[in-house]
Write a protein that holds these residues in place. Structure first.
Motif, PDB file in Angstrom:
ATOM      1  N   LEU A  37      11.493  -7.340 -21.241  1.00 34.71           N
ATOM      2  CA  LEU A  37      12.496  -6.991 -22.244  1.00 34.71           C
ATOM      3  C   LEU A  37      13.851  -6.637 -21.638  1.00 34.71           C
ATOM      4  O   LEU A  37      14.802  -6.374 -22.365  1.00 34.71           O
ATOM      5  N   ASP A  38      13.926  -6.605 -20.295  1.00 37.58           N
ATOM      6  CA  ASP A  38      15.146  -6.222 -19.580  1.00 37.58           C
ATOM      7  C   ASP A  38      15.679  -4.880 -20.087  1.00 37.58           C
ATOM      8  O   ASP A  38      16.846  -4.731 -20.442  1.00 37.58           O
ATOM      9  N   ARG A  39      14.784  -3.914 -20.107  1.00 39.45           N
ATOM     10  CA  ARG A  39      15.093  -2.563 -20.564  1.00 39.45           C
ATOM     11  C   ARG A  39      14.673  -1.551 -19.494  1.00 39.45           C
ATOM     12  O   ARG A  39      13.826  -1.856 -18.655  1.00 39.45           O
ATOM     13  N   PRO A  40      15.227  -0.358 -19.547  1.00 39.70           N
ATOM     14  CA  PRO A  40      14.775   0.682 -18.622  1.00 39.70           C
ATOM     15  C   PRO A  40      13.289   0.996 -18.840  1.00 39.70           C
ATOM     16  O   PRO A  40      12.779   0.878 -19.961  1.00 39.70           O
ATOM     17  N   ALA A  41      12.637   1.401 -17.779  1.00 39.63           N
ATOM     18  CA  ALA A  41      11.203   1.764 -17.862  1.00 39.63           C
ATOM     19  C   ALA A  41      11.022   2.935 -18.807  1.00 39.63           C
ATOM     20  O   ALA A  41      11.797   3.901 -18.785  1.00 39.63           O
ATOM     21  N   THR A  42       9.995   2.859 -19.637  1.00 40.71           N
ATOM     22  CA  THR A  42       9.724   3.913 -20.605  1.00 40.71           C
ATOM     23  C   THR A  42       8.808   4.995 -20.060  1.00 40.71           C
ATOM     24  O   THR A  42       8.549   5.990 -20.731  1.00 40.71           O
ATOM     25  N   ALA A  43       8.309   4.795 -18.845  1.00 41.27           N
ATOM     26  CA  ALA A  43       7.400   5.780 -18.241  1.00 41.27           C
ATOM     27  C   ALA A  43       7.515   5.704 -16.718  1.00 41.27           C
ATOM     28  O   ALA A  43       7.974   4.710 -16.159  1.00 41.27           O
ATOM     29  N   THR A  44       7.069   6.758 -16.085  1.00 39.77           N
ATOM     30  CA  THR A  44       6.977   6.806 -14.627  1.00 39.77           C
ATOM     31  C   THR A  44       5.554   6.441 -14.224  1.00 39.77           C
ATOM     32  O   THR A  44       4.591   6.859 -14.877  1.00 39.77           O
ATOM     33  N   VAL A  45       5.425   5.644 -13.177  1.00 35.40           N
ATOM     34  CA  VAL A  45       4.118   5.283 -12.621  1.00 35.40           C
ATOM     35  C   VAL A  45       4.078   5.837 -11.208  1.00 35.40           C
ATOM     36  O   VAL A  45       4.923   5.519 -10.377  1.00 35.40           O
ATOM     37  N   PRO A  51      -8.622  -2.441 -11.500  1.00 34.99           N
ATOM     38  CA  PRO A  51      -7.995  -3.556 -10.799  1.00 34.99           C
ATOM     39  C   PRO A  51      -7.576  -4.626 -11.807  1.00 34.99           C
ATOM     40  O   PRO A  51      -8.311  -4.927 -12.741  1.00 34.99           O
ATOM     41  N   GLY A  52      -6.383  -5.156 -11.623  1.00 34.25           N
ATOM     42  CA  GLY A  52      -5.848  -6.134 -12.548  1.00 34.25           C
ATOM     43  C   GLY A  52      -4.935  -5.532 -13.598  1.00 34.25           C
ATOM     44  O   GLY A  52      -4.306  -6.258 -14.358  1.00 34.25           O
ATOM     45  N   ALA A  53      -4.840  -4.194 -13.642  1.00 30.19           N
ATOM     46  CA  ALA A  53      -3.929  -3.556 -14.595  1.00 30.19           C
ATOM     47  C   ALA A  53      -2.501  -3.977 -14.259  1.00 30.19           C
ATOM     48  O   ALA A  53      -2.103  -3.997 -13.098  1.00 30.19           O
ATOM     49  N   VAL A  54      -1.734  -4.333 -15.282  1.00 26.19           N
ATOM     50  CA  VAL A  54      -0.362  -4.797 -15.123  1.00 26.19           C
ATOM     51  C   VAL A  54       0.572  -3.645 -15.456  1.00 26.19           C
ATOM     52  O   VAL A  54       0.429  -2.989 -16.484  1.00 26.19           O
ATOM     53  N   LEU A  55       1.550  -3.396 -14.571  1.00 27.70           N
ATOM     54  CA  LEU A  55       2.477  -2.264 -14.711  1.00 27.70           C
ATOM     55  C   LEU A  55       3.918  -2.760 -14.643  1.00 27.70           C
ATOM     56  O   LEU A  55       4.245  -3.621 -13.836  1.00 27.70           O
ATOM     57  N   GLY A  56       4.766  -2.238 -15.499  1.00 27.24           N
ATOM     58  CA  GLY A  56       6.183  -2.582 -15.477  1.00 27.24           C
ATOM     59  C   GLY A  56       6.550  -3.828 -16.246  1.00 27.24           C
ATOM     60  O   GLY A  56       7.706  -4.230 -16.265  1.00 27.24           O
ATOM     61  N   GLU A  57       5.576  -4.434 -16.906  1.00 29.16           N
ATOM     62  CA  GLU A  57       5.819  -5.713 -17.569  1.00 29.16           C
ATOM     63  C   GLU A  57       6.761  -5.595 -18.765  1.00 29.16           C
ATOM     64  O   GLU A  57       7.622  -6.450 -18.969  1.00 29.16           O
ATOM     65  N   ARG A  68       0.865  -1.185   0.000  1.00 27.23           N
ATOM     66  CA  ARG A  68       0.000   0.000   0.000  1.00 27.23           C
ATOM     67  C   ARG A  68       0.894   1.226   0.000  1.00 27.23           C
ATOM     68  O   ARG A  68       1.883   1.273   0.735  1.00 27.23           O
ATOM     69  N   VAL A  69       0.554   2.194  -0.822  1.00 29.05           N
ATOM     70  CA  VAL A  69       1.354   3.411  -0.904  1.00 29.05           C
ATOM     71  C   VAL A  69       0.451   4.627  -0.801  1.00 29.05           C
ATOM     72  O   VAL A  69      -0.743   4.551  -1.062  1.00 29.05           O
ATOM     73  N   THR A  70       1.043   5.743  -0.447  1.00 30.75           N
ATOM     74  CA  THR A  70       0.291   6.986  -0.347  1.00 30.75           C
ATOM     75  C   THR A  70       0.324   7.724  -1.685  1.00 30.75           C
ATOM     76  O   THR A  70       1.198   7.484  -2.525  1.00 30.75           O
ATOM     77  N   ALA A  71      -0.629   8.611  -1.870  1.00 30.63           N
ATOM     78  CA  ALA A  71      -0.685   9.415  -3.088  1.00 30.63           C
ATOM     79  C   ALA A  71       0.642  10.148  -3.272  1.00 30.63           C
ATOM     80  O   ALA A  71       1.233  10.644  -2.313  1.00 30.63           O
ATOM     81  N   GLY A  72       1.123  10.167  -4.507  1.00 28.91           N
ATOM     82  CA  GLY A  72       2.375  10.830  -4.819  1.00 28.91           C
ATOM     83  C   GLY A  72       3.585   9.909  -4.821  1.00 28.91           C
ATOM     84  O   GLY A  72       4.655  10.291  -5.296  1.00 28.91           O
ATOM     85  N   THR A  73       3.440   8.699  -4.311  1.00 26.35           N
ATOM     86  CA  THR A  73       4.551   7.749  -4.278  1.00 26.35           C
ATOM     87  C   THR A  73       4.881   7.285  -5.699  1.00 26.35           C
ATOM     88  O   THR A  73       3.990   6.887  -6.448  1.00 26.35           O
ATOM     89  N   THR A  74       6.154   7.351  -6.061  1.00 26.84           N
ATOM     90  CA  THR A  74       6.591   6.850  -7.354  1.00 26.84           C
ATOM     91  C   THR A  74       6.836   5.353  -7.245  1.00 26.84           C
ATOM     92  O   THR A  74       7.636   4.912  -6.431  1.00 26.84           O
ATOM     93  N   LEU A  75       6.126   4.587  -8.060  1.00 25.00           N
ATOM     94  CA  LEU A  75       6.259   3.140  -8.055  1.00 25.00           C
ATOM     95  C   LEU A  75       7.312   2.678  -9.059  1.00 25.00           C
ATOM     96  O   LEU A  75       8.050   1.732  -8.804  1.00 25.00           O
ATOM     97  N   ILE A  76       7.338   3.301 -10.212  1.00 27.34           N
ATOM     98  CA  ILE A  76       8.312   3.002 -11.259  1.00 27.34           C
ATOM     99  C   ILE A  76       8.809   4.342 -11.796  1.00 27.34           C
ATOM    100  O   ILE A  76       7.996   5.217 -12.097  1.00 27.34           O
ATOM    101  N   GLU A  77      10.116   4.495 -11.910  1.00 23.57           N
ATOM    102  CA  GLU A  77      10.706   5.743 -12.414  1.00 23.57           C
ATOM    103  C   GLU A  77      11.193   5.529 -13.845  1.00 23.57           C
ATOM    104  O   GLU A  77      11.910   4.568 -14.131  1.00 23.57           O
ATOM    105  N   GLN A  78      10.775   6.407 -14.739  1.00 21.41           N
ATOM    106  CA  GLN A  78      11.228   6.336 -16.124  1.00 21.41           C
ATOM    107  C   GLN A  78      12.752   6.288 -16.164  1.00 21.41           C
ATOM    108  O   GLN A  78      13.428   7.040 -15.473  1.00 21.41           O
TER     109      GLN A  78
END
Length: 86
Positions: free
Chosen positions: A74-82, A63-69, A23-33
């Motif tokens: 592809l073992d590549r840097p993230a293309t977006a920030t979540v 619910p069920g949305a997949v993020l960071g896949e 669980r995270v609070t609003a504003g928390t970066t989960l994935i950084e581009q």
């Protein structure tokens, strides 16, 4: 309008039930581009913002949305920030 939880999404949420929940609070970066995240996240509830180069691309609240896949598979840097909105 939100689709009901049947079929594939319900199966995915059921398969994730035993995995650690975070669980995270609003504003928390989960994935950084640009980072190599190395994990796949499944949104259980709440809302996240998807941003690229500081510009909003999407708001995800299903619910069920997949993020960071893509980055992980592809073992590549993230293309977006979540970032958590709620």
């Amino acid at each position: 309008r939100r689709a009901c939880h049947t079929g594939v999404v319900a199966d995915l949420l059921e398969h994730c039930a035993h995995l650690p929940h975070r669980r995270v609070t609003a504003g928390t970066t989960l994935i950084e581009q640009g980072d190599r995240f190395g994990q796949i996240l499944v949104l259980l509830d709440g809302t996240v913002d998807i941003e690229r180069d500081g510009q909003s691309l999407a708001v995800v609240d299903s619910p069920g949305a997949v993020l960071g896949e893509m980055s992980t598979v592809l073992d590549r840097p993230a293309t977006a920030t979540v970032r958590a909105r709620t």
